[in-house]
Design an enzyme around this catalytic site. Structure first.
Site, PDB file in Angstrom:
ATOM      1  N   GLY A 246       0.844  -1.205   0.000  1.00  0.00           N
ATOM      2  CA  GLY A 246       0.000   0.000   0.000  1.00  0.00           C
ATOM      3  C   GLY A 246       0.871   1.244   0.000  1.00  0.00           C
ATOM      4  O   GLY A 246       0.555   2.253   0.639  1.00  0.00           O
TER       5      GLY A 246
ATOM      6  N   TYR B 249     -15.749  -0.897   8.609  1.00  0.00           N
ATOM      7  CA  TYR B 249     -14.354  -0.502   8.846  1.00  0.00           C
ATOM      8  C   TYR B 249     -13.935  -0.922  10.257  1.00  0.00           C
ATOM      9  O   TYR B 249     -12.886  -1.529  10.459  1.00  0.00           O
ATOM     10  CB  TYR B 249     -14.253   1.011   8.683  1.00  0.00           C
ATOM     11  CG  TYR B 249     -12.862   1.590   8.793  1.00  0.00           C
ATOM     12  CD1 TYR B 249     -11.868   1.275   7.875  1.00  0.00           C
ATOM     13  CD2 TYR B 249     -12.553   2.491   9.812  1.00  0.00           C
ATOM     14  CE1 TYR B 249     -10.600   1.850   7.964  1.00  0.00           C
ATOM     15  CE2 TYR B 249     -11.294   3.067   9.902  1.00  0.00           C
ATOM     16  CZ  TYR B 249     -10.325   2.736   8.975  1.00  0.00           C
ATOM     17  OH  TYR B 249      -9.070   3.304   9.061  1.00  0.00           O
TER      18      TYR B 249
ATOM     19  N   ASP C 241       2.088  -1.962  -4.327  1.00  0.00           N
ATOM     20  CA  ASP C 241       0.729  -1.424  -4.299  1.00  0.00           C
ATOM     21  C   ASP C 241      -0.071  -2.146  -5.376  1.00  0.00           C
ATOM     22  O   ASP C 241       0.504  -2.663  -6.343  1.00  0.00           O
ATOM     23  CB  ASP C 241       0.740   0.093  -4.584  1.00  0.00           C
ATOM     24  CG  ASP C 241      -0.498   0.792  -4.028  1.00  0.00           C
ATOM     25  OD1 ASP C 241      -0.350   1.537  -3.048  1.00  0.00           O
ATOM     26  OD2 ASP C 241      -1.599   0.562  -4.560  1.00  0.00           O
TER      27      ASP C 241
ATOM     28  N   ARG D 238      -2.069  -0.588  -7.298  1.00  0.00           N
ATOM     29  CA  ARG D 238      -2.050   0.343  -8.438  1.00  0.00           C
ATOM     30  C   ARG D 238      -0.628   0.518  -8.927  1.00  0.00           C
ATOM     31  O   ARG D 238       0.288   0.703  -8.122  1.00  0.00           O
ATOM     32  CB  ARG D 238      -2.571   1.722  -8.012  1.00  0.00           C
ATOM     33  CG  ARG D 238      -4.054   1.761  -7.753  1.00  0.00           C
ATOM     34  CD  ARG D 238      -4.423   3.072  -7.086  1.00  0.00           C
ATOM     35  NE  ARG D 238      -3.856   3.166  -5.744  1.00  0.00           N
ATOM     36  CZ  ARG D 238      -3.697   4.301  -5.068  1.00  0.00           C
ATOM     37  NH1 ARG D 238      -4.024   5.443  -5.611  1.00  0.00           N
ATOM     38  NH2 ARG D 238      -3.184   4.306  -3.844  1.00  0.00           N
TER      39      ARG D 238
HETATM   40  C1  AKB Z   1     -11.014   7.336   8.574  1.00  0.00           C
HETATM   41  O1  AKB Z   1     -11.507   8.445   8.834  1.00  0.00           O
HETATM   42  O2  AKB Z   1     -11.631   6.399   8.067  1.00  0.00           O
HETATM   43  C2  AKB Z   1      -9.550   7.126   8.932  1.00  0.00           C
HETATM   44  C3  AKB Z   1      -9.395   6.612  10.329  1.00  0.00           C
HETATM   45  C4  AKB Z   1      -9.551   7.506  11.480  1.00  0.00           C
HETATM   46  O3  AKB Z   1      -9.151   5.455  10.499  1.00  0.00           O
HETATM   47  N1  AKB Z   1      -8.828   8.336   8.772  1.00  0.00           N
END
Ligand code: AKB
Length: 316
Positions: free
Chosen positions: A8, A142, A34, A36
């Site tokens: 990355g 996430y 990466d 890309r």
């Molecule tokens: C996001 O905002 O997704 C990132 C983080 C805080 O992990 N910058």
């Protein structure tokens, strides 16, 4: 001498970590990769460079073998707001990608750096001075990938002896490579808009406090944790690290000290706001300070002066 692989390397952190690690370990000991392919000019800077998709375990193993890699900085991620739009891709890269890296690390005896995030916390986490060890239970894709990543790294250390280490990064502010798709990106965009238009439309509401950090401190955190004396480490992965906590109005006021006519309006982005509302207002990073002497250099004032200067040069 170490042989380091950055996966990355074209991202917000990877691009600057490459320069920093090369200063320390020498150009040919830091291999960039990466998914890309870089442009021609960038390729010169990134060379040695390997195109690598983190979901392809054979390819990771091949690159690790080719360069006799002993340390991997695993940086690919789909940031929080985009991960809500594309949860399946976020899982594939965040979890399957990390699993592949850990498997190669187990077989080839590599150390692994894994960047977790303030996104690893959730709505039931105590939001103020959030402790190191506390309920997490994030409700975003996430966050799910970040908590699972922390646990997976701990598991590979305990079960297979892989030297995994990592931190929970807050929003990272930088001027070299733009972040993309994050909830904290506003704290970077605001500088560009302040210089270009003296005006910014903030996607988060007034009063939304979040932890932040300037890039030089983030690079220092990533390198220091990997170089820390293992006998001092009680934790290994997901160390809270922070340098400042502010809400949009605080950073706008700091910018106004240098650009008096700067104006900010609030244009709420419901996706980003919902994510930010589940993240800490401020983290307690005393474990990182005790276990590996974490000590950030940039506060809001110092970071703002440097960002305004560097972004202005970049926009000329
Ligand atoms: C996001 O905002 O997704 C990132 C983080 C805080 O992990 N910058």
């Amino acid at each position: 001498m170490k042989n380091i692989l950055i996966i990355g390397a074209q991202g917000q952190i990877g691009s600057e970590l490459t320069t920093e690690l090369r200063k320390k370990y020498g150009h040919k000991h830091v291999i960039c990769s990466d998914v890309r392919m870089p442009s021609h000019e960038v390729l010169n800077d990134l060379s040695p460079f390997e195109r690598l998709d983190v979901t392809n375990v054979e390819r990771i193993a091949q690159v690790v073998k080719k360069y006799k890699i002993d340390t991997i900085y695993h940086l690919p991620a789909i940031l929080s707001a985009v991960a809500e739009e594309k949860p399946q891709i976020a899982w594939n890269i965040g979890i399957n990608g990390l699993y592949n890296v850990l498997e190669v690390a187990r077989e080839s005896n590599c150390a692994v750096f894994f960047p977790s995030s303030i996104g690893a916390f959730g709505p039931t986490t105590p939001p103020d001075n959030t402790p190191q060890d506390v309920i997490q239970r994030p409700d975003t894709m996430y966050g799910v990938t970040k908590v699972a990543g922390e646990l997976l790294c701990d598991y590979y250390h305990k079960r297979f002896g892989v030297d995994t280490r990592g931190v929970r990064f807050p929003g990272i502010i930088s001027y070299v490579t733009l972040p993309g798709g994050g909830t904290t990106d506003y704290a970077v965009e605001i500088f560009y808009e302040a210089i270009k238009h003296q005006k910014y439309h903030c996607p988060l509401k007034a009063g939304t406090y979040l932890d932040m950090m300037y890039m030089p401190d983030a690079l220092n955190a990533a390198i220091s944790i990997m170089e820390a004396d293992p006998s001092r480490l009680v934790h290994r992965n997901g160390f809270n690290v922070t340098a400042m906590s502010f809400e949009p109005e605080t950073i706008a006021a700091e910018i106004r000290k240098h650009i008096p006519g700067f104006k900010m309006e609030y244009h709420n982005d419901p996706i980003r706001q919902a994510i930010a509302d589940t993240w800490p207002n401020s983290m307690d990073d005393s474990c990182a300070r005790e276990e590996w002497s974490w000590n950030p250099e940039f506060n809001l004032e110092k970071m703002t002066i440097d960002m305004l200067e560097k972004v202005a040069v970049k926009l000329k």
